[in-house]
Motif scaffolding. Structure first.
Motif, PDB file in Angstrom:
ATOM      1  N   ALA A 164       0.847  -1.202   0.000  1.00  0.00           N
ATOM      2  CA  ALA A 164       0.000   0.000   0.000  1.00  0.00           C
ATOM      3  C   ALA A 164       0.882   1.252   0.000  1.00  0.00           C
ATOM      4  N   ILE A 165       1.438   1.565  -1.150  1.00  0.00           N
ATOM      5  CA  ILE A 165       2.334   2.719  -1.249  1.00  0.00           C
ATOM      6  C   ILE A 165       1.566   4.019  -0.986  1.00  0.00           C
ATOM      7  N   GLY A 166       0.385   4.132  -1.581  1.00  0.00           N
ATOM      8  CA  GLY A 166      -0.405   5.344  -1.383  1.00  0.00           C
ATOM      9  C   GLY A 166      -0.741   5.561   0.082  1.00  0.00           C
ATOM     10  N   GLU A 167      -1.134   4.489   0.781  1.00  0.00           N
ATOM     11  CA  GLU A 167      -1.470   4.601   2.196  1.00  0.00           C
ATOM     12  C   GLU A 167      -0.247   5.006   3.024  1.00  0.00           C
ATOM     13  N   VAL A 218       4.989  18.641   0.574  1.00  0.00           N
ATOM     14  CA  VAL A 218       5.936  17.670   1.149  1.00  0.00           C
ATOM     15  C   VAL A 218       6.448  16.772   0.018  1.00  0.00           C
ATOM     16  N   PRO A 219       7.689  16.892  -0.370  1.00  0.00           N
ATOM     17  CA  PRO A 219       8.231  16.028  -1.428  1.00  0.00           C
ATOM     18  C   PRO A 219       8.416  14.596  -0.932  1.00  0.00           C
ATOM     19  N   VAL A 220       8.346  13.673  -1.873  1.00  0.00           N
ATOM     20  CA  VAL A 220       8.557  12.258  -1.566  1.00  0.00           C
ATOM     21  C   VAL A 220       9.723  11.758  -2.410  1.00  0.00           C
ATOM     22  N   VAL A 241       9.814 -11.504  -8.244  1.00  0.00           N
ATOM     23  CA  VAL A 241       9.427 -10.207  -7.648  1.00  0.00           C
ATOM     24  C   VAL A 241      10.402  -9.127  -8.141  1.00  0.00           C
ATOM     25  N   SER A 242      10.267  -8.775  -9.392  1.00  0.00           N
ATOM     26  CA  SER A 242      11.094  -7.706  -9.940  1.00  0.00           C
ATOM     27  C   SER A 242      10.632  -6.357  -9.386  1.00  0.00           C
ATOM     28  N   VAL A 243      11.488  -5.363  -9.490  1.00  0.00           N
ATOM     29  CA  VAL A 243      11.218  -4.037  -8.916  1.00  0.00           C
ATOM     30  C   VAL A 243      10.436  -3.187  -9.909  1.00  0.00           C
ATOM     31  N   ASN A 244       9.367  -2.551  -9.442  1.00  0.00           N
ATOM     32  CA  ASN A 244       8.593  -1.640 -10.286  1.00  0.00           C
ATOM     33  C   ASN A 244       9.159  -0.227 -10.130  1.00  0.00           C
ATOM     34  N   LYS A 245      10.114   0.111 -10.970  1.00  0.00           N
ATOM     35  CA  LYS A 245      10.786   1.404 -10.858  1.00  0.00           C
ATOM     36  C   LYS A 245       9.903   2.551 -11.339  1.00  0.00           C
ATOM     37  N   GLU A 246       9.052   2.274 -12.325  1.00  0.00           N
ATOM     38  CA  GLU A 246       8.272   3.342 -12.943  1.00  0.00           C
ATOM     39  C   GLU A 246       7.311   3.994 -11.949  1.00  0.00           C
ATOM     40  N   THR A 247       6.626   3.174 -11.158  1.00  0.00           N
ATOM     41  CA  THR A 247       5.673   3.722 -10.188  1.00  0.00           C
ATOM     42  C   THR A 247       6.374   4.621  -9.184  1.00  0.00           C
ATOM     43  N   LEU A 248       7.500   4.160  -8.675  1.00  0.00           N
ATOM     44  CA  LEU A 248       8.232   4.931  -7.669  1.00  0.00           C
ATOM     45  C   LEU A 248       8.820   6.204  -8.271  1.00  0.00           C
ATOM     46  N   ARG A 249       9.307   6.119  -9.491  1.00  0.00           N
ATOM     47  CA  ARG A 249       9.864   7.310 -10.138  1.00  0.00           C
ATOM     48  C   ARG A 249       8.771   8.351 -10.373  1.00  0.00           C
ATOM     49  N   LEU A 251       6.053   8.784  -8.634  1.00  0.00           N
ATOM     50  CA  LEU A 251       5.699   9.358  -7.328  1.00  0.00           C
ATOM     51  C   LEU A 251       6.709  10.427  -6.933  1.00  0.00           C
ATOM     52  N   ALA A 252       7.979  10.143  -7.092  1.00  0.00           N
ATOM     53  CA  ALA A 252       9.020  11.102  -6.700  1.00  0.00           C
ATOM     54  C   ALA A 252       8.997  12.346  -7.581  1.00  0.00           C
ATOM     55  N   GLU A 253       8.998  12.151  -8.868  1.00  0.00           N
ATOM     56  CA  GLU A 253       9.072  13.289  -9.788  1.00  0.00           C
ATOM     57  C   GLU A 253       7.833  14.163  -9.716  1.00  0.00           C
ATOM     58  N   SER A 254       6.695  13.579  -9.420  1.00  0.00           N
ATOM     59  CA  SER A 254       5.451  14.353  -9.359  1.00  0.00           C
ATOM     60  C   SER A 254       5.326  15.158  -8.071  1.00  0.00           C
ATOM     61  N   THR A 255       6.168  14.869  -7.088  1.00  0.00           N
ATOM     62  CA  THR A 255       6.104  15.586  -5.807  1.00  0.00           C
ATOM     63  C   THR A 255       7.368  16.407  -5.553  1.00  0.00           C
ATOM     64  N   ASP A 256       8.175  16.592  -6.592  1.00  0.00           N
ATOM     65  CA  ASP A 256       9.439  17.350  -6.483  1.00  0.00           C
ATOM     66  C   ASP A 256      10.460  16.646  -5.589  1.00  0.00           C
ATOM     67  N   GLY A 257      10.340  15.333  -5.479  1.00  0.00           N
ATOM     68  CA  GLY A 257      11.346  14.556  -4.769  1.00  0.00           C
ATOM     69  C   GLY A 257      12.365  13.995  -5.743  1.00  0.00           C
TER      70      GLY A 257
END
Length: 315
Positions: A164-167, A218-220, A241-249, A251-257
């Motif tokens: 639950a990344i959003g949570e 608040v940047p992430v 269980v490969s890493v989902n880099k796109e979702t995390l990227r 999230l970061a770029e959209s919040t100025d993190g």
């Protein structure tokens, strides 16, 4: 360097006007001099010397004026200022995929070690909180200056199903909003550092988390942790269980993190070290016009000194 009042630079257009007036006066002086036919008088009215020295005081005066105009435009320099009441929220993924041993001894154990090192090395003025997330998100260490509480919470992380990344982001934001008595009206400057190896599979969406983070300013920063070759055994079945880099990227770029990737404990530790150094200060612009006015004063004194020394008069 930046200018706090750049509109005042229009006064610089006066400089070419002053130069043109000076050149015009010099030509008029020469034209007036050649009207004298008496050579003895000509040598007194338009002597060959001091020649170039005549223009030095004028040049110094123009530089002085230029510096004063720039100073009037309020130049400001960038300085690093410690962030007061700064709060760092560390969110750690504890989904079952973190059991993967592609990062020895396992993703979760490597994440624990790196997170503890990161928290232990943060400047004392920082408040640190810890959130764990799998199928839901839990605040396991409220933000405070108590490093031992934060470190102890890392040791108690327990794996569970789903991610639950959003949570996790919403839980971090809530912790920031309730940091102290004034946080609801004047929240502390905060930054979320979220480590995960997967996608958002339950709870509120990543886009909702982005909207909430941007609204709270608040940047992430995210850390995509693991290799493409991780596997876990769940109920006797081996699952990749490969890493989902796109979702995390996103999230970061959209919040100025900042979006980071790490495939080993060494890389993860390096990422945390970079994050810690970048969060320790904020950049502010401070007025440095006094420097320009001081240098302008030196040029004014130089212009006056040369004129007195060579011509026994002020320019």
């Amino acid at each position: 360097m930046t200018l706090l009042s750049p509109g005042r630079l229009w006064l610089l257009v006066l400089l070419p006007v002053l130069v043109a007036v000076y050149v015009l006066l010099q030509r008029r002086r020469r034209a007036y001099a050649v009207r004298f036919t008496n050579l003895a008088l000509l040598s007194q009215v338009a002597p060959r010397h001091p020649g170039w020295r005549r223009h030095v005081a004028a040049g110094l005066f123009l530089v002085m004026v230029a510096l004063m105009i720039v100073g009037f435009a309020r130049p400001a320099g960038s300085v690093k200022v410690p962030r007061d009441r700064a709060t760092i929220m560390v969110a750690v993924d504890v989904s079952l995929s973190m059991m993967a041993k592609d990062v020895p001894p396992s993703r979760v154990e490597a994440a624990k070690a790196a997170a503890k090192k990161f928290i232990g090395e943060l400047p004392a003025r920082f408040n640190v909180g810890v959130v764990s997330f799998a199928g839901n998100a839990n605040l396991i260490a409220p933000p405070s200056a108590d490093r031992q509480a934060a470190l102890a919470s890392i040791d108690q992380l327990v794996l569970a199903k789903r991610t639950a990344i959003g949570e996790a982001v919403f839980t971090c934001l809530q912790a920031v909003r309730t940091f102290d008595a004034q946080a609801s009206q004047d929240p502390p400057p905060a930054h979320i550092v979220l480590l995960s190896d997967g996608d958002n599979t339950t709870g509120r969406s990543v886009q909702e988390a982005v909207d909430a983070s941007r609204a709270a300013h608040v940047p992430v920063s995210t850390i995509a942790f693991g290799t493409p070759y991780g596997t876990v055994d769940i109920e006797g079945e081996t699952t990749g269980v490969s890493v989902n880099k796109e979702t995390l990227r996103a999230l970061a770029e959209s919040t100025d993190g900042k979006a980071y990737e790490a495939q080993s404990l060494g890389q993860l530790t390096e990422v945390y070290s970079h994050i810690g150094s970048s969060l320790g200060f904020k950049i502010e612009h401070r007025d440095i016009s006094a420097r320009f006015l001081g240098i302008a004063l030196l040029f004014a004194l130089a212009a006056a000194g040369t004129s007195l020394a060579w011509f026994s008069r002020l320019p």
